[in-house]
Design a protein around this motif. Structure first.
Motif: not given
Length: 279
Positions: A167, A171, A179, A203
């Motif tokens: 994650m 980002r 996910d 997500f």
């Protein structure tokens, strides 16, 4: 994110009927699977069936092709066959950026996505996400659990380190990230809880193994009416505050600053993208 990815359904590329039915389902995207869902005896046939299926109209649904790994006898032919087909090619078991390089040479233009499903991949998530050809990441939690020798827990505690690393990497580099699947496709409560956990982690959506899971994923990963109402009120209050020369506003007893307004605008944009999809 230019399109929603709330629900992303795996479809075996060897199943022509399922691929046709997928055109009518409420999935935001389809992963046409040439890898795990196809037996060795069906690999060549599946490639041919998928080539024909992708000529059909899938509306606004993203069409993602998961190829076999280049370390198999089918991987290179898969990559060449779909170098210009579908909206993305999903590379299995990406453990380092060099794994992406090999596919990128065979697929020069179509966006590449990475299956994140190995311990080494978790440790190299930032390096993989930084690859210029990678546009998205998909968590392969079943394979990761197997490699970790992890036991199933409803709270997915053994997965948290890997999920969090991916994650952060996604980002940091502006990627879509999905996910992993929820295996008990008849357990609606369990699916809803896992979708809510993934949504709260950040997500963009969830990969799914059965059409019966679509409704819950679509609902959980879409902005709720309450969230949209709050977003609109935050934007309005902040605009009013700016007009009065103030840099912050207050909504429901909470401070609203630039960052909250940016989040509010993103929430509204997601809802609008979903509405355009017609789901």
């Amino acid at each position: 994110m230019t399109r929603p990815y709330r629900s992303v359904l795996y479809i075996p590329a060897a199943n022509a009927r399922a691929m046709e039915k997928a055109r009518t389902l409420s999935a935001d995207a389809i992963i046409f699977d040439l890898e795990d869902a196809v037996s060795p005896a069906e690999k060549e046939t599946a490639r041919e069936l998928l080539s024909q299926a992708l000529l059909a109209d899938y509306g606004g649904r993203a069409r993602i092709v998961r190829i076999n790994g280049l370390d198999t006898q089918w991987g290179e032919s898969d990559a060449r066959a779909f170098a210009h087909g579908g909206d993305a090619v999903l590379v299995p078991k990406v453990s380092r950026s060099a794994d992406v390089d090999r596919v990128a040479d065979l697929v020069p233009e179509t966006p590449l996505w990475a299956m994140m499903e190995t311990a080494e991949g978790m440790l190299n998530a930032s390096e993989i996400a930084a690859h210029p050809r990678i546009h998205g990441m998909v968590m392969g939690t079943n394979d990761l659990a197997k490699e970790l020798n992890a036991r199933f827990r409803a709270d997915r505690l053994p997965m948290m380190a890997g999920l969090g690393l991916c994650m952060l990497a996604a980002r940091a580099h502006g990627l879509v990230i999905l996910d992993g699947v929820f295996n008990a496709f008849k357990d609606d409560a369990g699916l809803r809880a896992e979708c809510e956990q993934g949504r709260d982690m950040g997500f963009d959506g969830k990969t799914l193994i059965h059409p019966a899971q679509l409704e819950i994923a679509n609902r959980v990963f879409a902005p709720s009416e309450d969230e949209l109402d709050l977003a609109r009120r935050q934007i309005a209050a902040f605009d009013e505050a700016k007009g009065q020369g103030r840099g912050v506003a207050v909504v429901d007893g909470r401070i609203v600053e630039n960052l909250h307004v940016a989040t509010a605008r993103d929430t509204i944009a997601r809802a609008e993208a979903i509405a355009r999809l017609g789901a």
